[in-house]
Motif scaffolding. Structure first.
Motif, short mmCIF file in Angstrom:
data_model
loop_
_atom_site.label_atom_id
_atom_site.label_comp_id
_atom_site.label_asym_id
_atom_site.label_seq_id
_atom_site.Cartn_x
_atom_site.Cartn_y
_atom_site.Cartn_z
N UNK A 1 0.82 -1.21 0.00
CA UNK A 1 0.00 0.00 0.00
C UNK A 1 0.85 1.27 0.00
N UNK A 2 2.00 1.23 0.65
CA UNK A 2 2.84 2.43 0.74
C UNK A 2 3.84 2.55 -0.41
N UNK A 3 3.87 1.58 -1.31
CA UNK A 3 4.76 1.65 -2.46
C UNK A 3 4.23 2.70 -3.45
N UNK A 4 5.14 3.54 -3.94
CA UNK A 4 4.74 4.56 -4.91
C UNK A 4 5.54 4.48 -6.20
N UNK A 5 6.47 3.56 -6.28
CA UNK A 5 7.29 3.39 -7.48
C UNK A 5 7.31 1.92 -7.89
N UNK A 6 7.43 1.68 -9.15
CA UNK A 6 7.47 0.30 -9.67
C UNK A 6 8.61 -0.48 -9.02
N UNK A 7 9.75 0.16 -8.82
CA UNK A 7 10.90 -0.51 -8.22
C UNK A 7 10.59 -1.00 -6.81
N UNK A 8 9.80 -0.23 -6.07
CA UNK A 8 9.42 -0.64 -4.71
C UNK A 8 8.51 -1.86 -4.75
N UNK A 9 7.60 -1.87 -5.70
CA UNK A 9 6.69 -3.00 -5.86
C UNK A 9 7.49 -4.26 -6.18
N UNK A 10 8.39 -4.14 -7.16
CA UNK A 10 9.22 -5.28 -7.56
C UNK A 10 10.07 -5.78 -6.39
N UNK A 11 10.67 -4.86 -5.66
CA UNK A 11 11.53 -5.24 -4.53
C UNK A 11 10.73 -5.98 -3.45
N UNK A 12 9.51 -5.52 -3.18
CA UNK A 12 8.67 -6.19 -2.18
C UNK A 12 8.32 -7.60 -2.62
N UNK A 13 7.85 -7.74 -3.84
CA UNK A 13 7.50 -9.07 -4.33
C UNK A 13 8.72 -9.99 -4.35
N UNK A 14 9.86 -9.46 -4.79
CA UNK A 14 11.07 -10.27 -4.82
C UNK A 14 11.50 -10.70 -3.42
N UNK A 15 11.43 -9.78 -2.46
CA UNK A 15 11.84 -10.10 -1.09
C UNK A 15 10.93 -11.15 -0.45
N UNK A 16 9.68 -11.21 -0.92
CA UNK A 16 8.72 -12.18 -0.39
C UNK A 16 8.69 -13.46 -1.22
N UNK A 17 9.52 -13.51 -2.25
CA UNK A 17 9.57 -14.72 -3.09
C UNK A 17 8.34 -14.92 -3.95
N UNK B 1 -9.76 -7.23 -24.87
CA UNK B 1 -9.20 -8.53 -25.22
C UNK B 1 -8.37 -9.04 -24.05
N UNK B 2 -8.06 -10.30 -24.10
CA UNK B 2 -7.16 -10.86 -23.11
C UNK B 2 -5.75 -10.38 -23.41
N UNK B 3 -5.09 -9.86 -22.40
CA UNK B 3 -3.72 -9.42 -22.55
C UNK B 3 -2.78 -10.54 -22.16
N UNK B 4 -1.61 -10.61 -22.78
CA UNK B 4 -0.60 -11.54 -22.27
C UNK B 4 -0.29 -11.17 -20.82
N UNK B 5 0.02 -12.14 -20.01
CA UNK B 5 0.20 -11.92 -18.58
C UNK B 5 1.23 -10.83 -18.27
N UNK B 6 2.29 -10.75 -19.06
CA UNK B 6 3.32 -9.72 -18.83
C UNK B 6 2.75 -8.33 -19.04
N UNK B 7 1.93 -8.16 -20.09
CA UNK B 7 1.31 -6.86 -20.36
C UNK B 7 0.28 -6.52 -19.30
N UNK B 8 -0.47 -7.51 -18.86
CA UNK B 8 -1.45 -7.28 -17.80
C UNK B 8 -0.76 -6.83 -16.52
N UNK B 9 0.35 -7.47 -16.19
CA UNK B 9 1.10 -7.10 -14.98
C UNK B 9 1.65 -5.68 -15.12
N UNK B 10 2.22 -5.35 -16.27
CA UNK B 10 2.73 -3.99 -16.50
C UNK B 10 1.61 -2.96 -16.33
N UNK B 11 0.44 -3.27 -16.90
CA UNK B 11 -0.71 -2.38 -16.80
C UNK B 11 -1.14 -2.20 -15.34
N UNK B 12 -1.21 -3.29 -14.61
CA UNK B 12 -1.59 -3.22 -13.19
C UNK B 12 -0.60 -2.37 -12.39
N UNK B 13 0.68 -2.56 -12.65
CA UNK B 13 1.70 -1.78 -11.95
C UNK B 13 1.57 -0.29 -12.28
#
Length: 87
Positions: free
Chosen positions: A22-38, A63-75
């Motif tokens: 919730x407190x992440x405001x940058x894509x890098x923070x989101x990625x770091x959190x997910x990575x740190x949690x495996x 249309x259905x987006x490829x999962x990578x594009x959907x993730x980028x969009x969500x971020x």
């Protein structure tokens, strides 16, 4: 009883991740959190982002987006932050 304790532990872990997300405001923070949690699975990442933003599921997508594009969009939506005013 052990199964219930395990379920409670998982629930607490998910809530902890969402609180920190919730407190992440940058894509890098989101990625770091997910990575740190495996959390490498993009569907799981998308689900956590959606839960944090209060979205049930993406509606009215042409249309259905490829999962990578959907993730980028969500971020991008998460970082953009309009959802914070709606929740």
């Amino acid at each position: 009883m052990a199964k219930r304790e395990s379920e409670v532990a998982i629930f607490k872990k998910i809530n902890s991740i969402k609180e920190r997300l919730f407190i992440c405001t940058e894509r890098e923070e989101i990625e770091a959190l997910f990575d740190s949690e495996g959390i490498g699975n993009l569907k799981e990442r998308i689900e956590l982002l959606d839960q944090c933003m209060g979205f049930e599921e993406m509606a009215n997508t042409p249309e259905e987006l490829p999962i990578e594009q959907e993730y980028d969009f969500e971020c991008e939506m998460f970082v953009e932050g309009t959802w914070r005013m709606l929740s």
